[in-house]
Design an enzyme around this catalytic site. Structure first.
Site, PDB file in Angstrom:
ATOM      1  N   GLY A 323      -1.786   6.052  -4.076  1.00 55.70           N
ATOM      2  CA  GLY A 323      -2.700   5.061  -4.627  1.00 55.70           C
ATOM      3  C   GLY A 323      -3.141   4.061  -3.566  1.00 55.70           C
ATOM      4  O   GLY A 323      -3.365   4.406  -2.405  1.00 55.70           O
ATOM      5  N   SER A 324      -3.210   2.800  -3.948  1.00 56.09           N
ATOM      6  CA  SER A 324      -3.850   1.777  -3.104  1.00 56.09           C
ATOM      7  C   SER A 324      -3.112   1.452  -1.814  1.00 56.09           C
ATOM      8  O   SER A 324      -3.674   0.791  -0.940  1.00 56.09           O
ATOM      9  CB  SER A 324      -4.036   0.490  -3.913  1.00 56.09           C
ATOM     10  OG  SER A 324      -4.916   0.717  -4.995  1.00 56.09           O
ATOM     11  N   THR A 325      -1.850   1.872  -1.673  1.00 55.74           N
ATOM     12  CA  THR A 325      -1.159   1.613  -0.407  1.00 55.74           C
ATOM     13  C   THR A 325      -1.793   2.401   0.744  1.00 55.74           C
ATOM     14  O   THR A 325      -1.488   2.132   1.912  1.00 55.74           O
ATOM     15  CB  THR A 325       0.336   1.972  -0.509  1.00 55.74           C
ATOM     16  OG1 THR A 325       0.474   3.310  -1.017  1.00 55.74           O
ATOM     17  CG2 THR A 325       1.064   1.005  -1.431  1.00 55.74           C
TER      18      THR A 325
END
Length: 598
Positions: A323-325
């Site tokens: 995801g956003s990492t």
């Protein structure tokens, strides 16, 4: 020979004699009948005397055999053993090397124990079977089961400690022999289990460092030749080749930080009713892993509770869509290439973007954001607009240099390489989704290593579980030092008001990081009710010392996003770890820097 056989022989001889005696005699000579009659009577007397003599001799033999078989058998066996000897080669097990943490605390050790052999016949004859069972701490029924094997000598106790062995020796039961062996003990139990691993019944490593460094730890067994007699008693040693003790290893793990990480994960997994949780703490100066924790865990000292879900080290074996990492990496490359700057305006209106036939959206319409705000707000639309300006091959090369799609150089068996398809196979949609962490799978160890590029000067360092002598090692350049510094500043906004990790506050230290929340694939499709929440952070931001990555798998209660489920774990670990490592606070660091200025 059995008595019944002798009786049968005597009876056969008597019947034969009787038949011969009853046979018709030759007619007496007519010239001297009286003399012939006397001769016949003398012959019969001699036959009777011979028969009686034979019977007496046979009876004497029978009595002697019975005496030897019944009353003198043990003496005869003992005397015979003095003459019947045989040579055997016995193994001398090597003591396995210790595994220590960076402070010298023992994480795995081998303790001397004993295998006890006994003759079932002699145990029963001694009348001490119940006492032996009590000394072994087993029931007489269990002891009977062990002695039921049809062998002269059987194992009645395996890996018996010194105290119990001494008590059993004092029973002085004939025919018992004792062999030395080693039992592996894990003082850290479930805390260090996923790092250290465990050995199997044959003494070889099955998991963790025990498996990875098995050859070095195992040493080399010795051998000895001995002269024995039936019953197992050793008369003398003929020759000996001594064993070589295994090499002891010192890990980079700090047991204090490891304990903090495991306890924080245990509480969070229970609170959110998650399937599992993982965390890794890395020293950014040299890539040493200070903590590597997974929950649920297992106790390697209790083998009956082992199962695959608890034994596997999820930090290195499990892959997930981050995801956003993943967002900072594409943005960092765009900064590197001069495509954008931290204050470049990026339109995210109307909160969604159409990429070919796929709609990619944000939770809100953020309107126009700066590049720094794209990271702070974790905007999918903003990240995609930036990433699509990068050639797919360039973006793939960046991910590859960071270590994605390759097995991490961490000394744990079973490490996954994750999934990163070659750029040639990317479509436009995949080019866009990989930039915000979908369509790519990574391990938590890979993610932590990649973030060392922002904690250092744009270079990544390989991870190691072994303590090194060097305080700082050279890394592999991925971004420029200027880009790394700018990214650190932008990721600082994530933990401030308005950021996705605004709850993160650690007194005395500034932090920079990125949250991640992703749907999980179930039955070939994304299940929008099943999540992975993560957070990767760098502390302290003023002079980075550690990168900490946390992942909570399938939280079901009290939230599911990374900023809610993973950030509190990060806070608890980092807050206490910085104190354990005696890392100066931001204020002390600034004072020190000012003092050094001319």
């Amino acid at each position: 020979m059995k008595p019944s056989v002798f009786l049968s022989l005597i009876q056969t001889a008597y019947q034969q004699f009787k038949r011969e005696d009853a046979q018709p005699r030759k007619p007496l000579r007519e010239d001297n009948p009286e003399k012939a009659w006397r001769m016949l009577q003398a012959s019969e007397r001699r036959s009777h005397i011979a028969l009686c003599t034979i019977v007496v001799m046979l009876l004497a033999c029978l009595v002697k055999i019975a005496d030897l078989q019944i009353f003198q058998s043990s003496d005869i066996e003992a005397n015979g053993q003095q003459f019947y000897r045989y040579a055997v080669t016995r193994n001398l097990p090597a003591k396995r090397g210790q595994i220590l943490d960076r402070q010298g605390n023992v994480l795995a050790n081998s303790e001397l124990c004993h295998t006890i052999w006994a003759s079932p016949e002699k145990v029963i004859a001694s009348g001490k079977k119940a006492v032996l069972a009590g000394a072994l701490k087993i029931s007489t029924k269990e002891l009977d089961k062990r002695m039921a094997v049809k062998r002269r000598n059987v194992i009645v106790g395996k890996c018996v400690d010194d105290r119990t062995t001494t008590a059993i020796r004092s029973l002085k039961i004939d025919g018992m022999t004792f062999e030395n062996e080693y039992k592996r003990i894990y003082p850290g139990g479930a805390i260090s289990a996923h790092v250290v691993g465990l050995v199997g019944s044959d003494g070889n490593g099955l998991e963790g460092v025990e498996c990875f460094a098995n050859q070095a730890l195992a040493g080399r067994d010795g051998r000895r030749g001995v002269l024995r007699i039936p019953g197992g008693k050793v008369l003398e040693e003929l020759w000996r080749q001594e064993s070589e003790e295994g090499t002891s290893l010192t890990l980079s793990i700090d047991s204090r930080i490891q304990t903090i990480a495991v306890e924080a994960l245990q509480k969070t997994v229970a609170r959110h009713e998650a399937t599992s949780g993982s965390a890794i703490v890395v020293d950014v100066r040299n890539g040493e892993v200070l903590a590597l924790a997974s929950w649920p865990s297992y106790n390697p000292n209790v083998r009956s509770q082992l199962n695959y879900d608890s034994v596997r080290n999820r930090v290195v074996t499990d892959m997930f869509e981050p995801g956003s990492t993943m967002k900072p990496f594409a943005i960092a490359k765009a900064l590197d290439m001069g495509i954008v700057k931290p204050d470049t305006a990026i339109s995210t209106h109307p909160g969604k973007i159409l990429v070919e036939d796929q709609i990619i959206g944000d939770d809100h319409d953020y309107g126009v954001l700066s590049v720094a705000e794209v990271i702070a707000k974790s905007s999918n639309v903003g990240t995609v607009r930036i990433a699509l300006q990068l050639p797919s091959q360039t973006l793939w090369k960046t991910y590859s240099e960071l270590g994605f799609g390759q097995k991490p150089e961490v000394q744990i068996p079973g490490a996954t390489s994750g999934k990163l398809r070659p750029a040639q196979r990317w479509g436009v949609v995949e080019h866009a989704t990989i930039a915000y962490g979908y369509g790519v799978s990574v391990s938590l160890a890979q993610l932590a290593r990649a973030y060392t590029a922002f904690a250092r000067e744009g270079d990544v360092v390989p991870l190691t579980l072994f303590k090194t002598d060097r305080e700082r090692v050279a890394g592999k350049p991925v971004f420029t030092p200027e880009t790394a510094k700018e990214m650190l500043k932008m990721m600082r906004l994530t933990v401030l008001a308005g950021g996705t990790a605004s709850r993160l506050k650690i007194d005395g230290y500034t932090n920079a990081g990125k949250t991640g929340t992703a749907y999980k694939v179930k039955n070939g499709a994304y299940d929008k009710n099943v999540y992975v929440g993560s957070f990767v952070g760098i502390a302290p931001m003023t002079r980075p010392r550690i990168v900490t990555a946390v992942m909570i798998d399938e939280p079901k209660r009290d939230g599911h996003v990374g900023g809610v489920v993973a950030t509190p774990v990060y806070k608890e670990i980092v807050e206490r770890a910085l104190n354990v490592l005696n890392v100066p606070s931001d204020e002390l660091t600034r004072l020190s820097d000012n003092f050094r200025k001319p």
